[in-house]
Motif scaffolding. Sequence first.
Motif, PDB file in Angstrom:
ATOM      1  N   PHE A  45       0.836  -1.191   0.000  1.00  0.00           N
ATOM      2  CA  PHE A  45       0.000   0.000   0.000  1.00  0.00           C
ATOM      3  C   PHE A  45       0.875   1.246   0.000  1.00  0.00           C
ATOM      4  O   PHE A  45       2.087   1.172   0.216  1.00  0.00           O
ATOM      5  CB  PHE A  45      -0.988  -0.004   1.174  1.00  0.00           C
ATOM      6  N   ILE A  46       0.246   2.379  -0.272  1.00  0.00           N
ATOM      7  CA  ILE A  46       0.920   3.678  -0.267  1.00  0.00           C
ATOM      8  C   ILE A  46       0.595   4.362   1.052  1.00  0.00           C
ATOM      9  O   ILE A  46      -0.552   4.362   1.494  1.00  0.00           O
ATOM     10  CB  ILE A  46       0.442   4.537  -1.448  1.00  0.00           C
ATOM     11  N   SER A  56      -8.319   6.129  -1.290  1.00  0.00           N
ATOM     12  CA  SER A  56      -8.470   6.289  -2.742  1.00  0.00           C
ATOM     13  C   SER A  56      -8.664   7.740  -3.145  1.00  0.00           C
ATOM     14  O   SER A  56      -8.536   8.080  -4.304  1.00  0.00           O
ATOM     15  CB  SER A  56      -9.641   5.440  -3.246  1.00  0.00           C
ATOM     16  N   GLN A  57      -8.949   8.614  -2.186  1.00  0.00           N
ATOM     17  CA  GLN A  57      -9.101  10.045  -2.489  1.00  0.00           C
ATOM     18  C   GLN A  57      -7.806  10.832  -2.236  1.00  0.00           C
ATOM     19  O   GLN A  57      -7.813  12.046  -2.176  1.00  0.00           O
ATOM     20  CB  GLN A  57     -10.226  10.656  -1.636  1.00  0.00           C
ATOM     21  N   LYS A  58      -6.690  10.108  -2.064  1.00  0.00           N
ATOM     22  CA  LYS A  58      -5.375  10.709  -1.804  1.00  0.00           C
ATOM     23  C   LYS A  58      -5.349  11.491  -0.498  1.00  0.00           C
ATOM     24  O   LYS A  58      -4.643  12.478  -0.366  1.00  0.00           O
ATOM     25  CB  LYS A  58      -4.894  11.569  -2.974  1.00  0.00           C
ATOM     26  N   GLY A  81       6.996  13.043   6.410  1.00  0.00           N
ATOM     27  CA  GLY A  81       6.379  13.790   5.327  1.00  0.00           C
ATOM     28  C   GLY A  81       6.490  13.120   3.968  1.00  0.00           C
ATOM     29  O   GLY A  81       5.816  13.531   3.022  1.00  0.00           O
ATOM     30  N   GLU A  82       7.314  12.088   3.846  1.00  0.00           N
ATOM     31  CA  GLU A  82       7.480  11.431   2.552  1.00  0.00           C
ATOM     32  C   GLU A  82       6.378  10.407   2.295  1.00  0.00           C
ATOM     33  O   GLU A  82       5.839   9.803   3.217  1.00  0.00           O
ATOM     34  CB  GLU A  82       8.844  10.755   2.466  1.00  0.00           C
ATOM     35  N   THR A  83       6.068  10.238   1.023  1.00  0.00           N
ATOM     36  CA  THR A  83       5.121   9.228   0.579  1.00  0.00           C
ATOM     37  C   THR A  83       5.917   7.964   0.286  1.00  0.00           C
ATOM     38  O   THR A  83       6.957   8.015  -0.381  1.00  0.00           O
ATOM     39  CB  THR A  83       4.383   9.701  -0.691  1.00  0.00           C
ATOM     40  N   VAL A  84       5.449   6.828   0.816  1.00  0.00           N
ATOM     41  CA  VAL A  84       6.240   5.603   0.742  1.00  0.00           C
ATOM     42  C   VAL A  84       5.415   4.421   0.243  1.00  0.00           C
ATOM     43  O   VAL A  84       4.191   4.408   0.335  1.00  0.00           O
ATOM     44  CB  VAL A  84       6.844   5.266   2.123  1.00  0.00           C
ATOM     45  N   LEU A  85       6.125   3.418  -0.274  1.00  0.00           N
ATOM     46  CA  LEU A  85       5.540   2.146  -0.674  1.00  0.00           C
ATOM     47  C   LEU A  85       5.827   1.156   0.445  1.00  0.00           C
ATOM     48  O   LEU A  85       6.979   1.010   0.875  1.00  0.00           O
ATOM     49  CB  LEU A  85       6.157   1.675  -1.986  1.00  0.00           C
ATOM     50  N   VAL A  86       4.782   0.482   0.935  1.00  0.00           N
ATOM     51  CA  VAL A  86       4.916  -0.387   2.093  1.00  0.00           C
ATOM     52  C   VAL A  86       4.537  -1.820   1.722  1.00  0.00           C
ATOM     53  O   VAL A  86       3.465  -2.061   1.163  1.00  0.00           O
ATOM     54  CB  VAL A  86       4.012   0.112   3.245  1.00  0.00           C
ATOM     55  N   ALA A  87       5.425  -2.761   2.036  1.00  0.00           N
ATOM     56  CA  ALA A  87       5.143  -4.184   1.866  1.00  0.00           C
ATOM     57  C   ALA A  87       4.597  -4.714   3.183  1.00  0.00           C
ATOM     58  O   ALA A  87       5.022  -4.284   4.263  1.00  0.00           O
ATOM     59  CB  ALA A  87       6.412  -4.936   1.490  1.00  0.00           C
ATOM     60  N   THR A  88       3.653  -5.656   3.086  1.00  0.00           N
ATOM     61  CA  THR A  88       3.042  -6.198   4.296  1.00  0.00           C
ATOM     62  C   THR A  88       3.136  -7.718   4.323  1.00  0.00           C
ATOM     63  O   THR A  88       3.443  -8.349   3.315  1.00  0.00           O
ATOM     64  CB  THR A  88       1.555  -5.782   4.392  1.00  0.00           C
ATOM     65  N   GLY A  89       2.872  -8.277   5.488  1.00  0.00           N
ATOM     66  CA  GLY A  89       2.869  -9.725   5.644  1.00  0.00           C
ATOM     67  C   GLY A  89       4.270 -10.306   5.629  1.00  0.00           C
ATOM     68  O   GLY A  89       5.258  -9.616   5.866  1.00  0.00           O
ATOM     69  N   ALA A 140       7.094  -3.302   6.068  1.00  0.00           N
ATOM     70  CA  ALA A 140       8.380  -2.666   5.778  1.00  0.00           C
ATOM     71  C   ALA A 140       8.221  -1.622   4.685  1.00  0.00           C
ATOM     72  O   ALA A 140       7.532  -1.852   3.692  1.00  0.00           O
ATOM     73  CB  ALA A 140       9.407  -3.710   5.345  1.00  0.00           C
ATOM     74  N   ILE A 141       8.867  -0.492   4.887  1.00  0.00           N
ATOM     75  CA  ILE A 141       8.909   0.552   3.862  1.00  0.00           C
ATOM     76  C   ILE A 141       9.979   0.137   2.861  1.00  0.00           C
ATOM     77  O   ILE A 141      11.149  -0.023   3.216  1.00  0.00           O
ATOM     78  CB  ILE A 141       9.223   1.927   4.481  1.00  0.00           C
ATOM     79  N   ILE A 142       9.562  -0.048   1.597  1.00  0.00           N
ATOM     80  CA  ILE A 142      10.480  -0.569   0.587  1.00  0.00           C
ATOM     81  C   ILE A 142      10.757   0.420  -0.542  1.00  0.00           C
ATOM     82  O   ILE A 142      11.531   0.132  -1.438  1.00  0.00           O
ATOM     83  CB  ILE A 142       9.961  -1.893  -0.001  1.00  0.00           C
ATOM     84  N   GLY A 143      10.125   1.591  -0.495  1.00  0.00           N
ATOM     85  CA  GLY A 143      10.363   2.584  -1.539  1.00  0.00           C
ATOM     86  C   GLY A 143       9.844   3.950  -1.137  1.00  0.00           C
ATOM     87  O   GLY A 143       8.900   4.064  -0.353  1.00  0.00           O
ATOM     88  N   ILE A 144      10.491   4.977  -1.664  1.00  0.00           N
ATOM     89  CA  ILE A 144      10.022   6.355  -1.490  1.00  0.00           C
ATOM     90  C   ILE A 144       9.405   6.773  -2.815  1.00  0.00           C
ATOM     91  O   ILE A 144      10.048   6.685  -3.861  1.00  0.00           O
ATOM     92  CB  ILE A 144      11.178   7.290  -1.094  1.00  0.00           C
ATOM     93  N   ILE A 145       8.155   7.217  -2.776  1.00  0.00           N
ATOM     94  CA  ILE A 145       7.399   7.521  -3.992  1.00  0.00           C
ATOM     95  C   ILE A 145       7.554   9.000  -4.332  1.00  0.00           C
ATOM     96  O   ILE A 145       7.342   9.868  -3.484  1.00  0.00           O
ATOM     97  CB  ILE A 145       5.910   7.164  -3.784  1.00  0.00           C
ATOM     98  N   ASP A 146       7.892   9.280  -5.573  1.00  0.00           N
ATOM     99  CA  ASP A 146       8.001  10.665  -6.043  1.00  0.00           C
ATOM    100  C   ASP A 146       6.624  11.256  -6.313  1.00  0.00           C
ATOM    101  O   ASP A 146       6.363  12.414  -5.974  1.00  0.00           O
ATOM    102  CB  ASP A 146       8.865  10.743  -7.298  1.00  0.00           C
ATOM    103  N   SER A 147       5.758  10.493  -6.967  1.00  0.00           N
ATOM    104  CA  SER A 147       4.388  10.944  -7.241  1.00  0.00           C
ATOM    105  C   SER A 147       3.542   9.746  -7.624  1.00  0.00           C
ATOM    106  O   SER A 147       4.073   8.696  -7.966  1.00  0.00           O
ATOM    107  CB  SER A 147       4.352  11.989  -8.365  1.00  0.00           C
TER     108      SER A 147
END
Length: 89
Positions: free
Chosen positions: A2-3, A32-34, A52-60, A77-84
């Motif tokens: 998830f984001i 879903s509405q950001k 403050g950063e938007t991240v990609l999170v892996a679960t389970g 676990a946070i596995i990525g930092i999302i630019d947009s």
Amino acid sequence: MFIGKVVGNLWSTKKDDKLNGKRFLVIQKFTSQKTVAADILVAADKVGAGIGETVLVATGTNAKYTFDDKNLPIDMAIIGIIDSFDITE
């Protein structure tokens, strides 16, 4: 996966020895509405994200596979930092 948005840090002096040296961040899921949901979650940080950063999170079970030790007692676990990102309706 998830984001989410990083909203804080977490410190714990007493924890499972396998977690020593791991960084934990407090995050909130995007809807879903950001907008962010009210619930807070804790994730191990693999990529050096900051507040403050938007991240990609892996679960389970897959969350622990991002680290060298596959026996870590984590499920997020946070596995990525999302630019947009875009959401189309």
